[in-house]
Motif scaffolding. Structure first.
Motif, short mmCIF file in Angstrom:
data_model
loop_
_atom_site.label_atom_id
_atom_site.label_comp_id
_atom_site.label_asym_id
_atom_site.label_seq_id
_atom_site.Cartn_x
_atom_site.Cartn_y
_atom_site.Cartn_z
N LYS A 22 -4.78 -3.65 -9.43
CA LYS A 22 -3.42 -3.22 -9.11
C LYS A 22 -2.85 -3.97 -7.91
O LYS A 22 -1.70 -4.41 -7.92
N SER A 23 -3.66 -4.13 -6.85
CA SER A 23 -3.15 -4.80 -5.65
C SER A 23 -2.81 -6.26 -5.92
O SER A 23 -1.81 -6.79 -5.41
N ALA A 60 0.42 -6.23 -7.79
CA ALA A 60 1.52 -5.89 -6.90
C ALA A 60 1.97 -7.11 -6.10
O ALA A 60 3.16 -7.34 -5.90
N VAL A 64 6.04 -3.56 -1.02
CA VAL A 64 4.89 -2.94 -1.67
C VAL A 64 4.51 -1.69 -0.88
O VAL A 64 4.25 -1.77 0.33
N THR A 71 1.81 1.28 -0.53
CA THR A 71 0.45 1.62 -0.92
C THR A 71 0.17 3.09 -0.66
O THR A 71 0.94 3.77 0.03
N GLU A 72 -0.94 3.57 -1.20
CA GLU A 72 -1.30 4.97 -0.99
C GLU A 72 -1.48 5.25 0.48
O GLU A 72 -2.14 4.50 1.20
N LEU A 117 3.26 9.42 0.04
CA LEU A 117 3.58 8.29 -0.84
C LEU A 117 5.00 8.40 -1.36
O LEU A 117 5.78 7.45 -1.30
N VAL A 130 5.10 0.21 -6.18
CA VAL A 130 4.15 1.24 -5.76
C VAL A 130 2.75 0.83 -6.20
O VAL A 130 2.41 0.88 -7.38
N ASP A 131 1.94 0.40 -5.23
CA ASP A 131 0.57 -0.03 -5.48
C ASP A 131 -0.36 1.15 -5.22
O ASP A 131 -0.86 1.36 -4.11
N ALA A 132 -0.56 1.96 -6.26
CA ALA A 132 -1.40 3.15 -6.14
C ALA A 132 -1.97 3.49 -7.51
O ALA A 132 -1.51 2.96 -8.52
#
Length: 240
Positions: free
Chosen positions: A14-15, A18, A34, A36-37, A45, A61-63
């Motif tokens: 995912k990262s 992103a 970006v 992140t959580e 978030l 949304v990188d989660a």
């Protein structure tokens, strides 16, 4: 102000995706952020996503967003803001013993579409993603995504008082000569606030209004003891 929500199991890339999206979708006239959580979990978030949504920026949304309910909350945030959105599923990964449950996106659900999926080294479907974000009309807000009235007047009173107390402590510390990098303490709250720069009354008041607006959408008496800590976390992430 389009929103791209990534979802997938740990280790699904995912990262990396992103970062690719930020490079492909952003630019001088259209910044891409970006998100992140956060340490504050799900509420933090969503608050950060809502803070980042603007008229021209792209928010990614990188989660994990492994639960349908989380994806629904982000869908509501996008719809309330009147912005197009899409969901990108990063397939693969996972397999760990402590891995949280993952609810696969269902394209028949409005909060899981438009849905795109990639796995391994497969290239991103950038053409389709751009069309979904930049060539489609944003749906208007509807009643389900508008702020609902609070059921507890006591909660609203406490929310107002706690946020006022926090702002008063921050302003008092600044007037007393607190410098950037020093920890500002709020009476009765274990954690402190470290500011990277001086903050004006107007900016603090604006952030307080934003925090109250978000918190009123999900009133819960269970959150009463954590309101001050939640507000401090929100200030910490908002003041950069």
């Amino acid at each position: 102000m389009p929103l791209v929500v990534l979802c997938g199991r740990p280790g699904s890339g995912k990262s990396r995706r992103a970062a690719e999206l930020r490079e492909a979708l952003g630019g001088p006239e259209r910044p891409a952020h970006v998100v992140t959580e956060a340490e504050g979990g799900r509420a933090a978030l969503r608050a950060e996503v809502e803070r980042r949504l603007s008229r021209r920026d792209v928010v990614i949304v990188d989660a994990g967003n492994e639960l349908r309910s989380i994806r629904y909350e982000l869908y509501c945030a996008a719809r309330q803001a009147g912005t197009p959105r899409c969901l990108l599923l990063c397939a693969g990964g996972g397999g760990g013993p402590d891995e949280p449950p993952f609810e696969e996106p269902d394209p028949s659900c409005r909060w899981d579409r438009p849905l795109f999926a990639v796995s391994g080294e497969e290239p991103l479907p950038l053409g389709a993603i751009r069309a979904a974000l930049f060539e489609s009309s944003a749906p208007p807000p509807h009643r389900a995504t508008r702020s609902q009235p609070l059921q507890s007047c006591g909660f609203l009173h406490q929310l107002d008082r706690v946020t006022q107390d926090v702002l008063a402590a921050v302003l008092a510390a600044q007037r007393s000569g607190a410098q950037p990098g020093e920890t500002i303490r709020v009476p009765g709250v274990a954690e402190g606030l470290v500011l990277s720069r001086p903050v004006s009354v107007a900016e603090l008041s604006r952030l307080r209004r934003q925090f109250i607006s978000y918190t009123k959408m999900q009133p819960s008496d269970e959150n009463l003891p954590q309101l001050a800590s939640m507000f401090l976390q929100y200030l910490s992430r908002s003041i950069q």
